[in-house]
Design an enzyme around this catalytic site. Sequence first.
Site, PDB file in Angstrom:
ATOM      1  N   GLY A  71       0.812  -1.211   0.000  1.00  0.00           N
ATOM      2  CA  GLY A  71       0.000   0.000   0.000  1.00  0.00           C
ATOM      3  C   GLY A  71       0.844   1.259   0.000  1.00  0.00           C
ATOM      4  N   THR A  72       2.152   1.121  -0.262  1.00  0.00           N
ATOM      5  CA  THR A  72       3.022   2.291  -0.330  1.00  0.00           C
ATOM      6  C   THR A  72       2.685   3.098  -1.574  1.00  0.00           C
ATOM      7  OG1 THR A  72       4.796   1.070   0.762  1.00  0.00           O
ATOM      8  CG2 THR A  72       5.421   3.078  -0.397  1.00  0.00           C
ATOM      9  N   THR A  73       2.543   4.402  -1.438  1.00  0.00           N
ATOM     10  CA  THR A  73       2.246   5.268  -2.578  1.00  0.00           C
ATOM     11  C   THR A  73       3.477   6.111  -2.921  1.00  0.00           C
ATOM     12  OG1 THR A  73       1.320   6.988  -1.126  1.00  0.00           O
ATOM     13  CG2 THR A  73      -0.210   5.372  -2.040  1.00  0.00           C
ATOM     14  N   SER A  97      -3.685   1.590  -4.046  1.00  0.00           N
ATOM     15  CA  SER A  97      -3.470   2.920  -3.467  1.00  0.00           C
ATOM     16  C   SER A  97      -4.223   3.062  -2.156  1.00  0.00           C
ATOM     17  CB  SER A  97      -3.902   4.002  -4.452  1.00  0.00           C
ATOM     18  OG  SER A  97      -5.271   3.854  -4.785  1.00  0.00           O
ATOM     19  N   HIS A 131      -5.787  14.919   4.064  1.00  0.00           N
ATOM     20  CA  HIS A 131      -5.063  13.949   4.878  1.00  0.00           C
ATOM     21  C   HIS A 131      -4.332  14.640   6.025  1.00  0.00           C
ATOM     22  CE1 HIS A 131      -5.710  11.193   1.476  1.00  0.00           C
ATOM     23  NE2 HIS A 131      -5.530  10.237   2.369  1.00  0.00           N
ATOM     24  N   LYS A 135       1.471  13.048   6.001  1.00  0.00           N
ATOM     25  CA  LYS A 135       1.462  12.367   4.696  1.00  0.00           C
ATOM     26  C   LYS A 135       2.463  13.043   3.770  1.00  0.00           C
ATOM     27  CE  LYS A 135      -1.528  10.585   1.058  1.00  0.00           C
ATOM     28  NZ  LYS A 135      -0.875   9.263   1.144  1.00  0.00           N
TER      29      LYS A 135
END
Length: 234
Positions: A71-73, A97, A131, A135
């Site tokens: 799930g790393t963006t 994502s 967010h 982030k």
Amino acid sequence: MKIALSGYGKMGKTIEKIALGRGHEIVLKISENIEEYNLSEAEIVIDFSIPTVALKNITTCFQNKLPVVSGTTGWLKDYEKAVQVCNEENSGFIYASNFSIGVNLFFELNEKLAKMMDGFKDYSVEIEEIHHTQKLDAPSGTAISLAQQIINNSSKDGWELDKAKENEIPIYAKRIENVPGTHRVSYNSEVDSIEIKHTAHSREGFALGAVIAAEWLFNKKGVYTMKDVLSGLS
């Protein structure tokens, strides 16, 4: 399952809690340099690390015959390379994502709405994401996924952060303390607005989805998406 966590920040700690509660074992907690670790005890890897090490960590896992849920963006320019290594090593891979079950249902709504709205040229479309201040990337991977879905199902041909050209989708990114994640897609005309919105109340939804994806991927080979996971659950 015996799970290795690649990345042990707030998401990693939440995933650990969810995984233990579902009867799994955390056998390894990996920081940035995966080559410093012995991966032999792990059966699967859940990756929520950072963009600069994501490709190296993911491909190293494949080379050790370990399937990966990531799930790393912020690293997707290298996604096809990861897919190539996964296939070469006959491993398993799911990238998303956003692993939240609710967000993935939201994706389905977004895709359907984009198809419906494409014929109505009086409406302009925009995306807003909010967010927490920690982030690192903007816009979020989820917002980019939403934009790409609209592009794939409409006459739009791109997206831009804040300022977009006539046939592009503007994405507005806001950073506010203690906001797990909010995404809004809105269509606006002179007479009205239509919008869909997803609001996360905590990180638990993302973590639960990642663990469910790992449970689904376990003992499978190949490259999959959360659509495959959801179809298997329904």
